[in-house]
Design a protein around this motif. Structure first.
Motif, PDB file in Angstrom:
ATOM      1  N   ARG A   4     -32.283 -21.364  23.968  1.00 58.13           N
ATOM      2  CA  ARG A   4     -32.537 -21.936  22.653  1.00 58.13           C
ATOM      3  C   ARG A   4     -32.641 -23.456  22.695  1.00 58.13           C
ATOM      4  N   GLU A   5     -32.201 -24.060  23.775  1.00 57.98           N
ATOM      5  CA  GLU A   5     -32.137 -25.509  23.806  1.00 57.98           C
ATOM      6  C   GLU A   5     -33.317 -26.097  24.571  1.00 57.98           C
ATOM      7  N   ALA A   6     -33.924 -27.124  24.009  1.00 62.31           N
ATOM      8  CA  ALA A   6     -34.989 -27.846  24.688  1.00 62.31           C
ATOM      9  C   ALA A   6     -34.401 -28.580  25.893  1.00 62.31           C
ATOM     10  N   ALA A   7     -35.249 -28.800  26.889  1.00 64.08           N
ATOM     11  CA  ALA A   7     -34.782 -29.487  28.087  1.00 64.08           C
ATOM     12  C   ALA A   7     -34.307 -30.883  27.725  1.00 64.08           C
ATOM     13  N   GLN A   8     -33.078 -31.206  28.137  1.00 60.82           N
ATOM     14  CA  GLN A   8     -32.531 -32.527  27.890  1.00 60.82           C
ATOM     15  C   GLN A   8     -32.184 -33.136  29.238  1.00 60.82           C
ATOM     16  N   ARG A   9     -32.816 -34.253  29.551  1.00 63.58           N
ATOM     17  CA  ARG A   9     -32.614 -34.886  30.835  1.00 63.58           C
ATOM     18  C   ARG A   9     -31.905 -36.216  30.672  1.00 63.58           C
ATOM     19  N   ALA A  10     -31.156 -36.601  31.689  1.00 60.84           N
ATOM     20  CA  ALA A  10     -30.400 -37.852  31.628  1.00 60.84           C
ATOM     21  C   ALA A  10     -31.337 -39.028  31.443  1.00 60.84           C
ATOM     22  N   ALA A  11     -30.865 -40.013  30.705  1.00 61.02           N
ATOM     23  CA  ALA A  11     -31.695 -41.182  30.409  1.00 61.02           C
ATOM     24  C   ALA A  11     -31.423 -42.299  31.394  1.00 61.02           C
ATOM     25  N   GLN A  12     -31.060 -41.970  32.625  1.00 60.60           N
ATOM     26  CA  GLN A  12     -30.685 -43.001  33.577  1.00 60.60           C
ATOM     27  C   GLN A  12     -31.901 -43.723  34.160  1.00 60.60           C
ATOM     28  N   GLY A  13     -33.072 -43.098  34.094  1.00 57.09           N
ATOM     29  CA  GLY A  13     -34.259 -43.728  34.672  1.00 57.09           C
ATOM     30  C   GLY A  13     -34.310 -43.540  36.178  1.00 57.09           C
ATOM     31  N   VAL A  14     -35.438 -43.897  36.759  1.00 54.51           N
ATOM     32  CA  VAL A  14     -35.635 -43.765  38.202  1.00 54.51           C
ATOM     33  C   VAL A  14     -34.808 -44.822  38.919  1.00 54.51           C
ATOM     34  N   SER A  43     -27.949 -19.048  24.881  1.00 59.07           N
ATOM     35  CA  SER A  43     -27.718 -20.436  24.491  1.00 59.07           C
ATOM     36  C   SER A  43     -28.610 -21.386  25.274  1.00 59.07           C
ATOM     37  N   ALA A  44     -28.793 -21.114  26.561  1.00 62.66           N
ATOM     38  CA  ALA A  44     -29.643 -21.982  27.372  1.00 62.66           C
ATOM     39  C   ALA A  44     -31.092 -21.914  26.922  1.00 62.66           C
ATOM     40  N   ALA A  89     -19.473 -13.608  41.446  1.00 67.80           N
ATOM     41  CA  ALA A  89     -18.741 -13.440  40.185  1.00 67.80           C
ATOM     42  C   ALA A  89     -18.811 -14.734  39.381  1.00 67.80           C
ATOM     43  N   GLN A  90     -18.745 -14.604  38.077  1.00 67.04           N
ATOM     44  CA  GLN A  90     -18.715 -15.791  37.226  1.00 67.04           C
ATOM     45  C   GLN A  90     -17.463 -16.595  37.543  1.00 67.04           C
ATOM     46  N   PRO A  91     -17.606 -17.902  37.765  1.00 66.25           N
ATOM     47  CA  PRO A  91     -16.407 -18.718  38.055  1.00 66.25           C
ATOM     48  C   PRO A  91     -15.496 -18.805  36.846  1.00 66.25           C
ATOM     49  N   ALA A  92     -14.225 -19.136  37.106  1.00 65.81           N
ATOM     50  CA  ALA A  92     -13.262 -19.265  36.013  1.00 65.81           C
ATOM     51  C   ALA A  92     -13.715 -20.315  35.016  1.00 65.81           C
ATOM     52  N   ASP A  93     -14.249 -21.418  35.511  1.00 63.85           N
ATOM     53  CA  ASP A  93     -14.811 -22.462  34.639  1.00 63.85           C
ATOM     54  C   ASP A  93     -16.334 -22.361  34.742  1.00 63.85           C
ATOM     55  N   PRO A  94     -17.011 -21.761  33.773  1.00 67.94           N
ATOM     56  CA  PRO A  94     -18.441 -21.522  33.907  1.00 67.94           C
ATOM     57  C   PRO A  94     -19.313 -22.737  33.614  1.00 67.94           C
ATOM     58  N   TYR A  95     -18.721 -23.838  33.155  1.00 66.93           N
ATOM     59  CA  TYR A  95     -19.510 -24.994  32.750  1.00 66.93           C
ATOM     60  C   TYR A  95     -19.410 -26.125  33.759  1.00 66.93           C
ATOM     61  N   GLU A  96     -20.458 -26.940  33.804  1.00 67.99           N
ATOM     62  CA  GLU A  96     -20.441 -28.145  34.630  1.00 67.99           C
ATOM     63  C   GLU A  96     -20.060 -29.343  33.772  1.00 67.99           C
ATOM     64  N   CYS A 138     -16.536 -29.826  24.584  1.00 64.00           N
ATOM     65  CA  CYS A 138     -16.324 -28.419  24.269  1.00 64.00           C
ATOM     66  C   CYS A 138     -17.668 -27.706  24.235  1.00 64.00           C
ATOM     67  N   ALA A 139     -17.643 -26.393  24.066  1.00 60.93           N
ATOM     68  CA  ALA A 139     -18.861 -25.595  24.128  1.00 60.93           C
ATOM     69  C   ALA A 139     -19.875 -25.988  23.063  1.00 60.93           C
ATOM     70  N   ALA A 140     -19.412 -26.612  21.989  1.00 66.55           N
ATOM     71  CA  ALA A 140     -20.331 -26.991  20.914  1.00 66.55           C
ATOM     72  C   ALA A 140     -21.316 -28.063  21.340  1.00 66.55           C
ATOM     73  N   ASP A 141     -20.980 -28.875  22.355  1.00 68.62           N
ATOM     74  CA  ASP A 141     -21.888 -29.948  22.773  1.00 68.62           C
ATOM     75  C   ASP A 141     -22.625 -29.605  24.075  1.00 68.62           C
ATOM     76  N   ALA A 142     -22.672 -28.325  24.433  1.00 70.84           N
ATOM     77  CA  ALA A 142     -23.275 -27.918  25.702  1.00 70.84           C
ATOM     78  C   ALA A 142     -24.767 -28.238  25.764  1.00 70.84           C
ATOM     79  N   THR A 143     -25.203 -28.766  26.904  1.00 72.94           N
ATOM     80  CA  THR A 143     -26.620 -28.972  27.191  1.00 72.94           C
ATOM     81  C   THR A 143     -26.985 -28.154  28.430  1.00 72.94           C
TER      82      THR A 143
END
Length: 256
Positions: free
Chosen positions: A121-131, A118-119, A247-254, A191-196
């Motif tokens: 397949r996805e293009a790099a998406q970076r936060a739009a917060q600016g410097v 999944s990682a 080991a993989q953490p119980a919650d694998p997502y940030e 949810c997992a559908a919006d993962a970046t």
């Protein structure tokens, strides 16, 4: 699928939802922790609806006022024989039972968390917060950071808060086309559908042949590259001091 078909689907779906929410942390592979109460209520409602559907009396109607086979001595008429021999009735064809298979599979064999495929397949998406300037890091080294927090500071922090600090990141391994490898995490808003994807290139590691999807904790220091906020700064680089398999953490997502 006759009377018990819809009931079976509802019971299996509700049971699968309750299994992943009540019997461990499997639900964290799909949604954020805050959605657990809603999943429990939804699963319980589906089970209850399935039970009600199963026990309620069922009175199938015959089309055009036809008598059921055997009534008024017409059971031997050809038209009625055809109806009696059909493989489906008012509730639908028998092949609809196949709809239970995906739900049964989810109940018995829940799929794993999203990983390197999944990682990749996805293009790099970076936060739009600016410097800009980020808050100071906590005192003491190594400082524990999420992969996304490290990436944001490395790419956008004009105060360069990562300079001179030792950081510790945890994620799974993904590979680049040129032999590089990354410590990677998927960031989930709901949810997992919006993962970046967030990833950090790891250099100078002793073990450069870690297989994809291996979970590791990497300790090291930031290696600046490229102008802040530019494409050249992505992905950020970490000079590794130690790489430890975990080991993989119980919650694998940030969380973002």
């Amino acid at each position: 699928m006759r009377r018990y078909g819809p009931a079976a689907l509802l019971l299996l779906t509700g049971g699968a939802v309750l299994r992943i929410t009540l019997l461990g942390d499997l639900y964290l592979r799909y949604v954020q922790a805050g959605l657990r109460p809603y999943l429990i209520v939804s699963g319980a409602a589906l089970v209850l609806l399935g039970l009600v559907t199963a026990v309620l009396p069922h009175h199938p109607a015959t089309p055009d006022g036809d008598h059921a086979p055997g009534e008024d001595g017409d059971s031997g008429r050809p038209g009625h024989e055809g109806r009696a021999g059909h493989s489906h009735g008012p509730a639908g064809p028998r092949v609809a039972w196949l709809l239970t298979l995906p739900t049964l599979a989810l109940l018995l064999f829940p799929p794993p968390a999203l990983g390197s495929y999944s990682a990749g397949r996805e293009a790099a998406q970076r936060a739009a917060q600016g410097v800009g300037t980020f808050p100071a890091l906590p005192a003491g080294d190594p400082v524990e950071l999420t992969v996304s927090a490290f990436s944001s500071r490395a790419i956008y922090d004009s105060g360069r808060s990562l300079e001179g600090r030792t950081v510790r990141l945890t994620g799974f391994v993904t590979h680049g086309d040129d032999g590089t490898w990354y410590v990677t995490r998927l960031v989930v808003t709901c949810c997992a559908a919006d993962a970046t994807t967030g990833k950090v290139e790891v250099r100078d590691a002793d073990d450069d042949v870690l297989p994809a999807d291996t979970w590791v904790t990497v300790t090291g220091t930031w290696r600046p590259r490229g102008a802040l906020g530019s494409d050249a700064a992505w992905p950020p680089v970490l000079d590794a001091v130690t790489v430890t398999r975990v080991a993989q953490p119980a919650d694998p997502y940030e969380k973002p």
